[in-house]
Scaffold this active site. Structure first.
Site, PDB file in Angstrom:
ATOM      1  N   ASP A 151      -9.074  -6.702  -5.357  1.00 22.84           N
ATOM      2  CA  ASP A 151      -9.395  -5.336  -6.153  1.00 22.84           C
ATOM      3  C   ASP A 151      -9.136  -5.580  -7.901  1.00 22.84           C
ATOM      4  OD1 ASP A 151      -9.889  -3.101  -7.415  1.00 22.84           O
ATOM      5  OD2 ASP A 151      -7.706  -2.153  -6.731  1.00 22.84           O
ATOM      6  N   LYS A 166      -8.717  -3.582 -14.177  1.00 24.97           N
ATOM      7  CA  LYS A 166      -7.176  -3.806 -14.160  1.00 24.97           C
ATOM      8  C   LYS A 166      -6.932  -4.692 -15.216  1.00 24.97           C
ATOM      9  CE  LYS A 166      -6.256  -3.104  -9.108  1.00 24.97           C
ATOM     10  NZ  LYS A 166      -5.641  -1.870  -9.244  1.00 24.97           N
ATOM     11  N   GLU A 221     -10.599   3.181  -5.790  1.00 24.83           N
ATOM     12  CA  GLU A 221     -11.877   2.906  -4.896  1.00 24.83           C
ATOM     13  C   GLU A 221     -11.328   3.048  -3.693  1.00 24.83           C
ATOM     14  OE1 GLU A 221      -9.428  -0.348  -4.258  1.00 24.83           O
ATOM     15  OE2 GLU A 221      -9.886   0.631  -6.143  1.00 24.83           O
ATOM     16  N   LYS A 227      -7.403   0.729   4.966  1.00 23.79           N
ATOM     17  CA  LYS A 227      -8.213   0.019   3.592  1.00 23.79           C
ATOM     18  C   LYS A 227      -8.356  -1.492   3.675  1.00 23.79           C
ATOM     19  CE  LYS A 227      -7.339  -0.021  -1.405  1.00 23.79           C
ATOM     20  NZ  LYS A 227      -6.642   0.252  -2.517  1.00 23.79           N
ATOM     21  N   ASP A 253     -11.256   2.132 -10.293  1.00 28.63           N
ATOM     22  CA  ASP A 253     -10.021   1.564  -9.691  1.00 28.63           C
ATOM     23  C   ASP A 253      -9.447   2.671  -8.758  1.00 28.63           C
ATOM     24  OD1 ASP A 253      -8.012  -0.597  -9.176  1.00 28.63           O
ATOM     25  OD2 ASP A 253      -6.672   0.395 -11.009  1.00 28.63           O
ATOM     26  N   ASP A 293      -4.631  -5.945  -1.452  1.00 30.44           N
ATOM     27  CA  ASP A 293      -5.022  -4.567  -1.375  1.00 30.44           C
ATOM     28  C   ASP A 293      -5.793  -4.295  -0.158  1.00 30.44           C
ATOM     29  OD1 ASP A 293      -5.336  -2.181  -2.884  1.00 30.44           O
ATOM     30  OD2 ASP A 293      -7.151  -2.723  -3.592  1.00 30.44           O
ATOM     31  N   ARG A 301      -9.728   5.086  -1.750  1.00 29.09           N
ATOM     32  CA  ARG A 301      -9.652   6.643  -1.149  1.00 29.09           C
ATOM     33  C   ARG A 301     -11.326   6.710  -0.852  1.00 29.09           C
ATOM     34  NH1 ARG A 301      -7.057   8.951  -6.403  1.00 29.09           N
ATOM     35  NH2 ARG A 301      -6.035   6.875  -6.289  1.00 29.09           N
TER      36      ARG A 301
END
Length: 512
Positions: free
Chosen positions: A283, A290, A362, A278, A360, A301, A364
């Site tokens: 993020d 967030k 995102e 990933k 949030d 991230d 996956r």
């Protein structure tokens, strides 16, 4: 990419000379409780050792440390006494001990370090294996020297040791030097791969956008002569990578799909390990924004992408006869007028549609395209690595990485590798009921199921795109970035799972 430029620590092995004759700024001396009482130390250290004994300042107990000035070669040095206790030490204990000793040597700004080992060390270790001991000490020392880069106006000239010399005078074990040098070489490779991952994860968000990550991957591939490809946003859209394209379209820094091939076999066929990382370079949560507290840590991230790149760095040093495919979907998740939003339905590369309930969630979504693309490029086994869920932190803290898999044998072999590296991995349940929770009324899947079993369902979302291929998901949300140092890991990025993935690949090579 000059942002990742780092000094290299030289590691060598030396014997047949008195330890006190080697020029050094610091000497690390491992001492058990018994050796402290009966051991024979160099004559030039005798006065200092006697003084410490008489004052009861050190006794060799486990993890005890004491520093004293001694004569070393033709000049003065700092002797770092490190206690090993009275029980056989595991590889993990040796690794942590070496990291602690490395930090002590840095406190005295040592450039050249001698690591003096008692002749009984290997037989006294729990493994009683020369290469394993050498690996653990080398890896631990190098990882212990790591310091996160800062951007202060006035930088210190000293950045860490330039050379560490492992030394043992009396050798009675056959092929000792050959085994030691093999373990030392592997330990250095594991550590350097981990440090690469730490460095790139620690980069501030304004210094690492998707294009920068792609450039870093390109530099790594060119450095080692690896085949690679990078797809820009236009190619992503044309290819039908709706997951990655949708997540990245809210940012002024467009997404990229990165592919690098490590070919250790003569041909690109048969068993191919696919590593999917990933690569969300920052993020914000997107439209599902967030909270502001702690958002600065979202520079990490892309820790999964950093891990798989670190694995490549280590593989290019160890050169196993395996074929490994690295796939990194990278994007910046930002809120804007063009961002994807809750209620959207997107189509992934696999053709599956996804209802977006939470922007949030995102990671996956981009990994869905990464998994499908890895299969398309020939992967036969898949490992995805991602800072995926806050839920895994609630379950396992910052101590263990959560794992979800569709293949128990595969997962067990991986966990066995993690025990050897000291990186804790805990299997999370993958019940059919959790898979049912991913069903959507308007699409094939929904990208969020709420708080219940969130780590398992997030992993199973990604696993859907494995389509039955042997697969492991590693959720490193808790272990990729620490708020304070622990063992061989510093504050900040840890490079977690680099060592375990490399260990699994190398050990699997021996089986295959």
């Amino acid at each position: 990419m000059d942002k990742l430029t780092r000094y290299s620590l030289e590691t060598i092995w030396k014997t047949e000379v008195p330890v006190e004759s080697i020029e050094a700024h610091a000497v690390i001396c491992l001492v058990s409780e018994a050796e402290w009482i009966t051991g024979h130390f160099p004559e030039s250290w005798k006065q200092a050792i006697t003084s410490v004994k008489e004052r009861g300042l050190f006794n060799g107990s486990e993890n005890q440390m004491f520093t004293i000035p001694v004569k070393q070669g033709n000049s003065a040095a700092t002797l770092v006494l490190v206690g090993t206790g009275e029980h056989p030490m595991s590889a993990e204990e040796l690794r942590n001990l070496a990291a602690k000793a490395a930090k002590a040597s840095m406190q005295v700004s040592a450039d050249q370090v001698v690591f003096a080992m008692p002749s009984s060390l290997v037989s006294y270790s729990a493994t009683q294996d020369v290469a394993t001991v050498a690996h653990a000490l080398t890896e631990g020392f190098i990882l212990g020297t790591y310091r996160r880069k800062n951007y202060k106006q006035n930088q210190k000239a000293y950045i860490g040791p330039g050379k560490v010399i492992f030394h043992q005078e009396k050798i009675t074990i056959p092929n000792f030097q050959k085994e030691w040098e093999k373990g030392m070489s592997d330990g250095k490779a594991y550590a350097e791969g981990t440090i690469y991952a730490r460095d790139i994860t620690n980069l501030p968000g304004n210094m690492l956008v998707p294009e920068d990550l792609a450039r870093a991957a390109e530099d790594l591939a060119n450095k080692h002569g690896l085949e690679y490809s990078i797809m820009d946003e236009k190619k992503l859209e044309k290819k039908g990578m709706g997951g990655l394209f949708s997540v990245g379209k809210g940012s002024i820094h467009p997404p990229r799909m990165i592919v690098i091939k490590y070919q250790g076999k003569e041909s690109w066929d048969g068993e191919i390990v696919g590593l999917v990382g990933k690569g969300i370079t920052f993020d914000t949560g997107g439209i599902s924004l967030k909270p502001r507290v702690g958002m600065e840590e979202m520079i990490s991230d892309m820790g999964g992408a950093a891990t798989v790149l670190g694995v490549l760095e280590a593989l290019c040093i160890t050169r196993p006869k395996r074929n490994v495919l690295v796939v990194i979907p990278t994007a910046e998740n930002m809120p804007s007028g063009g961002a994807f939003k809750p209620g959207d339905v997107i189509t992934t590369l696999s053709g599956r549609t996804v209802e977006i309930l939470n922007t949030d969630a995102e990671g996956r979504v981009v990994l869905a395209d990464g998994m499908t693309y890895a299969k398309e490029l020939g992967a036969t086994r898949l490992i995805d690595v991602a800072t995926l869920t806050g839920a895994v932190v609630s379950a396992l803290g910052d101590v263990a990485t959560g794992a979800v898999s569709n293949d128990e044998t595969f997962l067990n072999s991986f966990i066995s590798a993690s025990r050897r590296t000291g990186e804790k991995v805990w299997p999370l349940p993958a019940y059919p009921e959790f898979q049912e929770m991913l069903r959507s009324d308007v699409a094939d899947l929904r990208n969020s199921t709420g708080r219940n079993a969130a780590s398992s369902t997030a992993g199973l979302f990604i696993g859907t795109f494995a389509d039955g291929m042997p697969w492991i998901h590693l959720d490193i949300a808790g272990t990729a970035f620490l708020t304070k140092e622990r063992g061989v890991n510093p504050k900040g990025a840890t490079g977690v799972m680099v060592r375990t993935i490399v260990e699994w690949i190398l050990s699997d090579e021996r089986v295959v």
